[in-house]
Design an enzyme around this catalytic site. Structure first.
Site, mmCIF file in Angstrom:
data_model
loop_
_atom_site.group_PDB
_atom_site.id
_atom_site.type_symbol
_atom_site.label_atom_id
_atom_site.label_comp_id
_atom_site.label_asym_id
_atom_site.label_seq_id
_atom_site.Cartn_x
_atom_site.Cartn_y
_atom_site.Cartn_z
ATOM 1 C CD GLU A 31 104.201 8.879 61.632
ATOM 2 O OE1 GLU A 31 103.768 9.459 60.411
ATOM 3 O OE2 GLU A 31 103.779 8.051 61.973
ATOM 4 C CG ASP A 63 109.609 9.756 63.309
ATOM 5 O OD1 ASP A 63 108.701 8.991 62.630
ATOM 6 O OD2 ASP A 63 110.162 10.731 63.036
ATOM 7 C CD GLU A 121 101.749 5.971 67.159
ATOM 8 O OE1 GLU A 121 101.434 5.353 65.872
ATOM 9 O OE2 GLU A 121 101.886 7.195 67.027
#
Ligand code: GLA
Length: 395
Positions: free
Chosen positions: A183, A230, A297
């Site tokens: 990120e 990210d 994720e």
């Protein structure tokens, strides 16, 4: 939009012990790994007959299927669920900088060591998460050194290098790869620049900190696969604007600076209105840079269009209707059909949790097993796509 970190699900880690077995998989290219897994491309029918059951069985030879969790306090049925469904596990929290290295002279190995051992004992690969991040990172990294003077670039670099060499070195050969940088790109940029976050590491060291992190991780474990990770980086891909365009600029720079980067993790904290055309274009754009892509994720909320979590004060999880479950199943089916079409580029698809109970977004029922660990309609829909039982849906 709800902040992503309102409910970070700070699950604390611990337990188990250390192993010394070799990690299967090493850093073979995903293409080579696919060959090794499946011999030659099996027909979908044949694959269905031979495949082990569970999610991973439905995608053998396509890409790895993963889940996230720290394993501490998991019940026998939860552990059995992981063994049945997943090829690879990402520690949800316990390898992040703060939990694993809470102060300069102290590391906390108990939970990550136990996780790695359990995975090795059960023939499950491990993905390391994460080395350089703006969140869940001890403030000590940026405090004055022994001389009491404000931290210098050199001291910050020495601390970061030591952290990366120690953590990556400890799990060398036992972790398939790492989310080296998590990120680094800010939200809401135009896409004309890299739009890096103004975070501690960036301020102390400068934009080359990202390349340095990749180089140190490579030095510590030359066979590990190293990824940039990210959220929202698919956004704007079709028009090449926004966060996606920034990510392309950043990745091109990392490659030009000689960062040993092998892939990109698109986090995939999505909802029912997520733009699948952007997702697809982002995958092909990253592949065009010679990078592998993983969905690192994945969770798709059944209610609420945001990329973060509903805050606790909004109350308990609302009961979810059969209709909402069906919509979620259809969305997951479209997503996996898209992933399957691009399986040459995709190395892994990891769900961010094993059940709606073990999810940072548990109030929005985002996973494919419910809070009681029962499969939801999305589970069967994903299996059907993998096993070729349904026509691939176009986005
Ligand atoms: C980000 C991080 C994850 C996790 C989620 C919230 O996506 O990469 O490690 O903290 O936020 O669970």
């Amino acid at each position: 939009m709800v902040s992503r970190y309102l409910v970070p699900g700070l699950i604390v880690c611990t337990i188990f012990v250390v192993p010394a077995l070799g990690q299967k998989g090493g850093n073979a290219t995903p293409a080579a790994a696919k060959k090794a897994d499946s011999g030659q491309a099996p027909s979908e029918q044949g694959q269905a007959a031979k495949a082990p059951k569970g999610l991973k069985g439905a995608y053998v030879g396509k890409f790895l299927i993963g889940a996230a969790g720290d394993l501490r306090g998991y019940s026998d049925s939860e552990l059995a669920n992981i063994k049945a469904n997943y090829d690879i596990l990402t520690p949800e929290n316990c390898m992040k900088p703060q939990p694993i290295h809470p102060s300069e002279d102290r590391y906390s190995w108990r939970t990550p060591d136990a996780l790695v051992k359990w995975c090795q004992d059960n023939d499950i690969k491990v993905w390391g998460h994460t080395l350089l991040w703006h969140a869940q990172t001890g403030r000590w990294f940026f405090r004055p050194g022994a001389d009491g003077q404000p931290v210098t670039r050199e001291l910050a670099m020495a601390r970061l290098k030591d952290h990366i060499m120690t953590v990556v070195g400890r799990y060398k050969g036992r972790v398939l790869g790492w989310d080296v940088v998590n990120e680094a790109i800010s939200d809401r940029g135009s896409g004309k620049t890299e739009n890096l976050r103004n975070f501690g590491w960036y301020r102390q060291i400068g934009p080359d900190v990202l390349t340095l992190a990749f180089k140190w991780a490579h030095e510590a474990d030359p066979k590990a696969e190293l990824y940039y990770n990210d959220y929202g980086i698919e956004s704007g891909a079709v028009k090449n604007t926004g966060k996606h365009a920034s990510s392309m600029l950043l990745l091109k720079r990392l490659i030009a600076e000689g960062a040993p980067i092998h892939g990109v993790g698109i986090q995939g904290h999505w909802h029912l209105d997520t733009n699948l055309a952007d997702v697809e274009k982002a995958i092909t754009n990253y592949a065009s840079l010679g990078l592998k892509v993983c969905i690192s994720e994945l969770d798709v909320t059944a209610s609420g269009s945001n990329t973060g979590a509903f805050p606790r004060r909004w109350g308990r999880r609302a009961p979810i209707s059969a209709e909402a479950l069906e919509k979620q199943a259809q969305f997951y089916a479209k997503l996996f059909a898209l992933f399957k079409r691009h399986s040459d580029a995709i190395s892994r698809v990891t769900f961010w949790g094993i059940s709606d109970r073990r999810s940072w977004r548990s109030r929005q029922s985002p996973l494919v097993f419910d809070a009681q660990l029962e499969p939801k309609p999305a589970y069967q829909a994903i299996l059907d796509v993998g096993l070729g039982k349904k026509k691939s849906a176009k986005p």
